[in-house]
Design a protein around this motif. Structure first.
Motif, PDB file in Angstrom:
ATOM      1  N   GLY A 190       0.818  -1.209   0.000  1.00  0.00           N
ATOM      2  CA  GLY A 190       0.000   0.000   0.000  1.00  0.00           C
ATOM      3  C   GLY A 190       0.849   1.256   0.000  1.00  0.00           C
ATOM      4  N   LYS A 191       1.985   1.180   0.684  1.00  0.00           N
ATOM      5  CA  LYS A 191       2.816   2.368   0.839  1.00  0.00           C
ATOM      6  C   LYS A 191       3.687   2.629  -0.383  1.00  0.00           C
ATOM      7  CE  LYS A 191       6.120   4.407   4.040  1.00  0.00           C
ATOM      8  NZ  LYS A 191       7.070   4.128   5.114  1.00  0.00           N
ATOM      9  N   TYR A 192       4.237   1.547  -0.978  1.00  0.00           N
ATOM     10  CA  TYR A 192       5.269   1.751  -1.997  1.00  0.00           C
ATOM     11  C   TYR A 192       4.830   1.492  -3.432  1.00  0.00           C
ATOM     12  CZ  TYR A 192       8.595   1.986   1.856  1.00  0.00           C
ATOM     13  OH  TYR A 192       9.274   2.352   2.985  1.00  0.00           O
ATOM     14  N   ALA A 193       3.808   0.664  -3.617  1.00  0.00           N
ATOM     15  CA  ALA A 193       3.497   0.249  -4.994  1.00  0.00           C
ATOM     16  C   ALA A 193       2.551   1.239  -5.658  1.00  0.00           C
ATOM     17  CB  ALA A 193       2.889  -1.155  -4.981  1.00  0.00           C
ATOM     18  N   LYS A 194       3.107   2.382  -6.043  1.00  0.00           N
ATOM     19  CA  LYS A 194       2.265   3.457  -6.535  1.00  0.00           C
ATOM     20  C   LYS A 194       1.730   3.203  -7.938  1.00  0.00           C
ATOM     21  CE  LYS A 194       2.413   5.719  -2.849  1.00  0.00           C
ATOM     22  NZ  LYS A 194       1.255   5.450  -1.976  1.00  0.00           N
ATOM     23  N   ASP A 195       2.382   2.349  -8.680  1.00  0.00           N
ATOM     24  CA  ASP A 195       1.927   2.087 -10.043  1.00  0.00           C
ATOM     25  C   ASP A 195       1.197   0.767 -10.171  1.00  0.00           C
ATOM     26  OD1 ASP A 195       4.529   3.592 -12.152  1.00  0.00           O
ATOM     27  OD2 ASP A 195       2.859   4.427 -11.014  1.00  0.00           O
ATOM     28  N   LEU A 196       0.960   0.111  -9.040  1.00  0.00           N
ATOM     29  CA  LEU A 196       0.388  -1.234  -9.098  1.00  0.00           C
ATOM     30  C   LEU A 196      -1.021  -1.224  -9.667  1.00  0.00           C
ATOM     31  CD1 LEU A 196       1.180  -4.140  -8.281  1.00  0.00           C
ATOM     32  CD2 LEU A 196      -0.184  -3.796  -6.207  1.00  0.00           C
ATOM     33  N   GLU A 197      -1.264  -2.098 -10.641  1.00  0.00           N
ATOM     34  CA  GLU A 197      -2.597  -2.179 -11.252  1.00  0.00           C
ATOM     35  C   GLU A 197      -3.309  -3.489 -10.949  1.00  0.00           C
ATOM     36  OE1 GLU A 197      -2.628  -1.259 -15.409  1.00  0.00           O
ATOM     37  OE2 GLU A 197      -1.204   0.388 -15.183  1.00  0.00           O
ATOM     38  N   THR A 198      -2.540  -4.559 -10.818  1.00  0.00           N
ATOM     39  CA  THR A 198      -3.153  -5.872 -10.597  1.00  0.00           C
ATOM     40  C   THR A 198      -2.481  -6.561  -9.427  1.00  0.00           C
ATOM     41  OG1 THR A 198      -3.523  -6.079 -12.974  1.00  0.00           O
ATOM     42  CG2 THR A 198      -3.730  -8.082 -11.674  1.00  0.00           C
ATOM     43  N   LEU A 199      -3.296  -7.034  -8.472  1.00  0.00           N
ATOM     44  CA  LEU A 199      -2.750  -7.710  -7.299  1.00  0.00           C
ATOM     45  C   LEU A 199      -3.504  -9.009  -7.056  1.00  0.00           C
ATOM     46  CD1 LEU A 199      -0.870  -7.686  -4.801  1.00  0.00           C
ATOM     47  CD2 LEU A 199      -2.651  -6.415  -3.585  1.00  0.00           C
ATOM     48  N   SER A 200      -2.760 -10.104  -6.887  1.00  0.00           N
ATOM     49  CA  SER A 200      -3.361 -11.410  -6.591  1.00  0.00           C
ATOM     50  C   SER A 200      -2.837 -11.894  -5.260  1.00  0.00           C
ATOM     51  CB  SER A 200      -2.996 -12.443  -7.656  1.00  0.00           C
ATOM     52  OG  SER A 200      -3.345 -11.965  -8.933  1.00  0.00           O
ATOM     53  N   VAL A 201      -3.774 -12.252  -4.373  1.00  0.00           N
ATOM     54  CA  VAL A 201      -3.413 -12.624  -3.010  1.00  0.00           C
ATOM     55  C   VAL A 201      -4.071 -13.946  -2.654  1.00  0.00           C
ATOM     56  CG1 VAL A 201      -3.412 -11.864  -0.618  1.00  0.00           C
ATOM     57  CG2 VAL A 201      -3.427 -10.167  -2.437  1.00  0.00           C
ATOM     58  N   GLY A 246      -2.092 -12.667   4.858  1.00  0.00           N
ATOM     59  CA  GLY A 246      -2.629 -11.605   5.695  1.00  0.00           C
ATOM     60  C   GLY A 246      -3.024 -12.095   7.075  1.00  0.00           C
ATOM     61  N   SER A 247      -3.134 -11.163   8.011  1.00  0.00           N
ATOM     62  CA  SER A 247      -3.532 -11.539   9.370  1.00  0.00           C
ATOM     63  C   SER A 247      -4.875 -10.965   9.775  1.00  0.00           C
ATOM     64  CB  SER A 247      -2.487 -11.075  10.400  1.00  0.00           C
ATOM     65  OG  SER A 247      -1.238 -10.890   9.810  1.00  0.00           O
ATOM     66  N   SER A 248      -5.277  -9.819   9.185  1.00  0.00           N
ATOM     67  CA  SER A 248      -6.520  -9.186   9.636  1.00  0.00           C
ATOM     68  C   SER A 248      -7.027  -8.235   8.559  1.00  0.00           C
ATOM     69  CB  SER A 248      -6.248  -8.390  10.913  1.00  0.00           C
ATOM     70  OG  SER A 248      -5.468  -7.248  10.594  1.00  0.00           O
ATOM     71  N   ASP A 249      -8.169  -7.618   8.828  1.00  0.00           N
ATOM     72  CA  ASP A 249      -8.751  -6.644   7.901  1.00  0.00           C
ATOM     73  C   ASP A 249      -7.745  -5.555   7.522  1.00  0.00           C
ATOM     74  OD1 ASP A 249     -12.062  -6.671   9.437  1.00  0.00           O
ATOM     75  OD2 ASP A 249     -11.238  -7.812   7.762  1.00  0.00           O
ATOM     76  N   TRP A 250      -6.888  -5.237   8.448  1.00  0.00           N
ATOM     77  CA  TRP A 250      -5.926  -4.157   8.232  1.00  0.00           C
ATOM     78  C   TRP A 250      -5.110  -4.378   6.960  1.00  0.00           C
ATOM     79  CZ3 TRP A 250      -4.624   0.535   8.590  1.00  0.00           C
ATOM     80  CH2 TRP A 250      -3.303   0.969   8.530  1.00  0.00           C
ATOM     81  N   GLY A 251      -4.756  -5.602   6.677  1.00  0.00           N
ATOM     82  CA  GLY A 251      -3.970  -5.887   5.479  1.00  0.00           C
ATOM     83  C   GLY A 251      -4.659  -5.369   4.229  1.00  0.00           C
ATOM     84  N   MET A 252      -5.912  -5.759   4.054  1.00  0.00           N
ATOM     85  CA  MET A 252      -6.622  -5.333   2.844  1.00  0.00           C
ATOM     86  C   MET A 252      -6.876  -3.822   2.864  1.00  0.00           C
ATOM     87  SD  MET A 252     -10.059  -6.901   1.168  1.00  0.00           S
ATOM     88  CE  MET A 252     -10.956  -6.014  -0.102  1.00  0.00           C
ATOM     89  N   GLN A 253      -7.103  -3.282   4.056  1.00  0.00           N
ATOM     90  CA  GLN A 253      -7.316  -1.836   4.143  1.00  0.00           C
ATOM     91  C   GLN A 253      -6.109  -1.069   3.644  1.00  0.00           C
ATOM     92  OE1 GLN A 253      -9.428  -2.415   8.192  1.00  0.00           O
ATOM     93  NE2 GLN A 253      -9.324  -0.209   7.880  1.00  0.00           N
ATOM     94  N   CYS A 254      -4.914  -1.583   3.964  1.00  0.00           N
ATOM     95  CA  CYS A 254      -3.693  -0.912   3.482  1.00  0.00           C
ATOM     96  C   CYS A 254      -3.700  -0.820   1.965  1.00  0.00           C
ATOM     97  CB  CYS A 254      -2.451  -1.687   3.913  1.00  0.00           C
ATOM     98  SG  CYS A 254      -2.131  -1.592   5.665  1.00  0.00           S
ATOM     99  N   ILE A 255      -4.144  -1.876   1.325  1.00  0.00           N
ATOM    100  CA  ILE A 255      -4.185  -1.892  -0.136  1.00  0.00           C
ATOM    101  C   ILE A 255      -5.218  -0.884  -0.637  1.00  0.00           C
ATOM    102  CG2 ILE A 255      -4.669  -3.299  -2.174  1.00  0.00           C
ATOM    103  CD1 ILE A 255      -2.148  -4.110  -0.663  1.00  0.00           C
ATOM    104  N   MET A 256      -6.401  -0.919  -0.031  1.00  0.00           N
ATOM    105  CA  MET A 256      -7.474  -0.062  -0.528  1.00  0.00           C
ATOM    106  C   MET A 256      -7.153   1.404  -0.299  1.00  0.00           C
ATOM    107  SD  MET A 256      -8.954  -2.610  -1.649  1.00  0.00           S
ATOM    108  CE  MET A 256      -9.953  -1.619  -2.717  1.00  0.00           C
ATOM    109  N   GLU A 257      -6.395   1.684   0.757  1.00  0.00           N
ATOM    110  CA  GLU A 257      -6.056   3.081   1.029  1.00  0.00           C
ATOM    111  C   GLU A 257      -4.797   3.535   0.312  1.00  0.00           C
ATOM    112  OE1 GLU A 257      -6.137   3.264   5.289  1.00  0.00           O
ATOM    113  OE2 GLU A 257      -8.250   2.629   5.275  1.00  0.00           O
ATOM    114  N   GLY A 258      -3.972   2.589  -0.100  1.00  0.00           N
ATOM    115  CA  GLY A 258      -2.776   2.945  -0.877  1.00  0.00           C
ATOM    116  C   GLY A 258      -3.061   2.685  -2.341  1.00  0.00           C
ATOM    117  N   CYS A 259      -2.065   2.228  -3.066  1.00  0.00           N
ATOM    118  CA  CYS A 259      -2.209   1.768  -4.454  1.00  0.00           C
ATOM    119  C   CYS A 259      -3.194   2.576  -5.291  1.00  0.00           C
ATOM    120  CB  CYS A 259      -2.625   0.299  -4.491  1.00  0.00           C
ATOM    121  SG  CYS A 259      -1.445  -0.774  -3.665  1.00  0.00           S
ATOM    122  N   PRO A 260      -2.849   3.803  -5.626  1.00  0.00           N
ATOM    123  CA  PRO A 260      -3.789   4.672  -6.324  1.00  0.00           C
ATOM    124  C   PRO A 260      -4.206   4.174  -7.701  1.00  0.00           C
ATOM    125  CG  PRO A 260      -1.592   5.641  -6.266  1.00  0.00           C
ATOM    126  CD  PRO A 260      -1.549   4.458  -5.373  1.00  0.00           C
TER     127      PRO A 260
END
Lengths: 164, 591
Positions: free
Chosen positions: B472-483, B487-501
């Motif tokens: 979420g913090k560093y992958a500013k150009d990320l377009e596709t993510l497969s997981v 992860g350990s909790s909701d926080w993981g996915m939240q980081c993605i949704m709030e980062g990765c513009p």
């Protein structure tokens, strides 16, 4: 061992009926099939869709693993055929089936000389990708390790199945 | 979605307005604008152009001839027909990617038939149809074959629903066909008889790919077809074609740039060997080589003469290939930019890649035996390291392995900081770094920190929320993510949704992400193509909440037998201007 009982019923050999010579082990340097060494491993639960490999690729592998339908090619023929090994109970039945399908005769098998007295010899590709002469290993071992059959010209088949 | 602050009547969806030849604020007349736009090909550029102002929107829609629809349910045939009037080429994508891995029930949808009905009415001059992950029935193929006299190119990637009969209709009726390209298609046994249905005077084919169809072919008809299509440059046959048959085809088509061979397992006489070797030597223009089913060391040397100009080598189905013969083969392919192999080549084979392929940009290593968990062969972190050392231009990797370490990945991305696509699949779910037993967080952290251009990422192994913090913090150009299994909790996915513009596609399976995680992305989903979540902790309540808040999203739950009523085990969320699906099967609930 189970293998012995099967061998006796299905082995192709020269010799008078009723003789009970000791069965010699397969004449090759390949490592023996895992089946004969230890108890089968416990089945692992397969997760749907994992690893993420395309179904198309899976079909390639499934064909290799299911083992009962195998392709049969004949040198010189443009098409391949497919047979279900499950349908046959012994080498004799398989060879008869092949003879009918391809309209040819396959000679008699001997451990030492392979298939004598005919134009064609049946070979197969096993799990390791090696080309083997049909008849060298016990029938059950053959059925589980045969990936593909090939009917070769007997002249080309010399050298297969010889003691190394 | 209109980012421009314009007057309401200028909204692009209002297509009924007429326009005069020159607008007061426009510096040039529409005809000039249309002429200029006719040179713009990229659909992304055209999308941007259409948002500038009303007259640009109209000029764009009159001049667009290539249609790209990334999600067939994001829009409807009716809406498309109203907006665009002169379409010659259509690309349509349907099912979510996880359908490739059997995670979608059959009959889920993405049937192209309604689209074909519309095309037949509105785009009679259609020339090209490219489908990915869609269902096309024989009726559809027949409609296609009979409705478009100018039809030239059919490309089906990962499609299903058709049989030989549909292809027969195409072969019989499409007089101007230049391309029949069928890849990775999941079908029942599709016979090869359709290849015999091209008329005797038909000779326009340039691209023929039937490598993924496993039916037997009438070789004489195929040979005749190849011999009269003098413009043929791409030929990919299926496994039923033998080596000596291939030789006969090559004699008719020495100018091929792309070749997919048939089976490589055949006993050859010395004369046949020589003829085939010569045929390959005569293929001086070969850039792409694939097929090679059951290729073994005995016959690989046949190919040496054709390898000098090879840039893309696909050995992924050559699962009998071993490292030694593979290394020898690679020595003849110095210009390789793209290599797909089976993991039977092992780390040693990949070392040879590092030594022989300095220009390599893309590497894919597929598992020969993905379901055998006892199997200890395949590739490890060492192979990947070796490639990264020898191939500094590497930017696309798909790597299936059975073990990996954080340290190895850190080194790999230091060697190759230009990664755009990093897809690592450690095949045992949630497996830690095998040396340190730690999670693989630092590995993916290194990827996103060191590779600023990363566009696509697939993560695996034991991963905590930290991985997603990094992404979420560093992958500013990320377009596709497969997981998966991470992860350990909701926080993981939240980081993605709030980062990765720039995130467009997110697919998640078997992760502990629940409703809070799902809802954290409510503002982002409309800017994405789609979200897939399966076997997570999402509930029907959470999905309903999301659906209620977002009228422009379709929130679909796929119901499975025997599941807990409150759980939403398979969720597919995507933006759409077409509203809920009209063709949803009973097991798909649109909330």
């Amino acid at each position: 061992m189970d293998c012995d009982l099967n061998l006796k019923a299905t082995e192709l050999r020269l010799g008078l009926p009723g003789t009970t010579d000791a069965i010699s082990p397969p004449k090759n340097n390949k490592r023996s099939s895992p089946d004969s060494d230890s108890a089968p491993p416990p089945p692992k639960a397969q997760i749907v869709g994992w690893p993420p490999v395309r179904s198309y690729r899976k079909n390639n592998l499934a064909e290799a693993e299911s083992g009962s339908f195998v392709k049969v090619s004949m040198d010189g023929a443009p098409y391949l055929r497919k047979i279900d090994l499950k349908v046959y109970n012994c080498y004799l039945e398989l060879l008869e089936g092949l003879e009918k399908m391809f309209k040819l005769t396959i000679g008699e098998y001997s451990e030492r000389e392979g298939y004598k007295g005919s134009e064609y010899a049946p070979a197969y590709e096993d799990k390791d990708g090696d080309l083997m002469l049909v008849g060298d290993v016990p029938w059950e071992m053959f059925k589980s390790s045969c990936k593909r059959l090939r009917i070769m010209k007997a002249s080309d088949a010399r050298g297969l199945g010889c003691a190394v | 979605m209109d980012p421009e602050p314009k007057k309401p009547e200028d909204s692009p969806s209002n297509s009924g307005n007429s326009h005069g030849p020159v607008h007061p604020q426009s510096p040039f007349p529409d005809e000039a604008l249309e002429k200029v736009l006719s040179f713009v090909d990229s659909h992304k550029d055209r999308s941007s152009i259409s948002l500038v102002r009303k007259d640009w929107y109209n000029a764009e829609r009159w001049t667009r001839s290539k249609l790209f629809i990334g999600n067939c349910y994001a829009v409807s045939p009716e809406i498309v027909a109203k907006r665009f009037r002169r379409i010659k080429s259509v690309t349509l994508k349907g099912k979510p990617r996880f359908s490739d891995f059997n995670m979608l029930p059959l009959d889920w949808g993405a049937d192209v038939y309604p689209w074909l009905v519309m095309f037949a009415k509105v785009y009679p001059f259609l020339e090209e149809l490219r489908l990915k992950r869609m269902t096309i029935t024989d009726e559809g193929l027949e409609l296609l074959a009979k409705s478009f006299p100018c039809f030239k190119a059919l490309s089906l990637s990962s499609c299903d629903g058709f049989t030989e009969n549909g292809l027969k209709a195409i072969a019989s009726h499409c007089r101007n066909l230049t391309e029949v390209n069928i890849q990775d298609s999941i079908t029942e046994d599709v016979g090869g008889g359709w290849l015999s249905c091209f008329p005797e005077n038909f000779s326009s084919l340039e691209i023929l790919n039937f490598s993924s169809l496993n039916g037997d072919v009438n070789f004489d008809d195929l040979e005749r077809l190849v011999s009269r299509c003098k413009l043929l440059r791409v030929l990919k046959v299926n496994e039923s074609i033998t080596l000596d048959e291939l030789q006969r085809l090559l004699v008719h088509a020495p100018r091929l740039t792309e070749l997919g061979t048939g089976s490589f397992l055949q006993e050859l006489t010395p004369r046949q060997y020589e003829e085939i070797e010569t045929a390959f030597c005569n293929c001086r223009n070969l850039q792409v080589l694939s097929g090679l089913w059951e290729a073994t060391s005995v016959y690989l040397p046949l190919l040496y003469g054709a390898c000098a100009s090879l840039t893309f080598l696909n050995l992924s189905v050559a699962t009998t290939l071993q490292s030694g013969e593979f290394a020898k083969f690679l020595a003849h392919c110095p210009n390789l930019r793209c290599l797909w192999v089976s993991d039977t080549v092992e780390d040693k084979g990949l070392e040879a890649v590092g030594l022989s392929c300095p220009l390599l940009e893309e590497l894919r290593v597929y598992p020969a035996d993905p379901y055998d968990r006892d199997h200890l062969d395949g590739v490890t972190e060492l192979g990947f390291l070796a490639v990264s050392r020898g191939c500094p231009k590497l930017h696309y990797v798909l790597y299936f392995c059975r073990r990996m370490t954080n340290a190895a990945v850190v080194t790999i991305v230091q060697n190759c900081p230009n990664f755009t696509h990093f897809r690592l699949c450690i095949m045992t779910p949630s497996q830690p770094d095998y040396l340190t037993n730690e999670p693989m967080d630092e590995a993916f952290g290194a990827v996103v920190k060191t590779c600023p251009k990363i566009k696509r990422l697939s993560v695996s192994g034991l991963l905590t929320d930290r991985t997603f913090e990094y992404i979420g913090k560093y992958a500013k150009d990320l377009e596709t993510l497969s997981v998966a299994f991470a992860g350990s909790s909701d926080w993981g996915m939240q980081c993605i949704m709030e980062g990765c513009p720039k995130l467009r596609k997110l697919e998640i399976r078997d992760c502990p992400f629940g409703d809070a995680a799902l809802l954290s992305g409510r503002e982002k989903y409309e800017m994405m193509r789609s979200l897939w979540m399966s076997a997570c902790s999402v509930t029907m309540k959470g999905c309903r909440l999301l659906a209620r808040e977002s009228p422009r999203l379709n929130v679909e739950v796929i119901r499975e037998e025997g599941g807990n009523e409150a759980q939403a085990l398979k969720v597919y969320v995507y933006r759409s201007v077409a509203g809920p699906r009209q063709d949803a099967p009973p097991f798909v609930l649109t909330l």
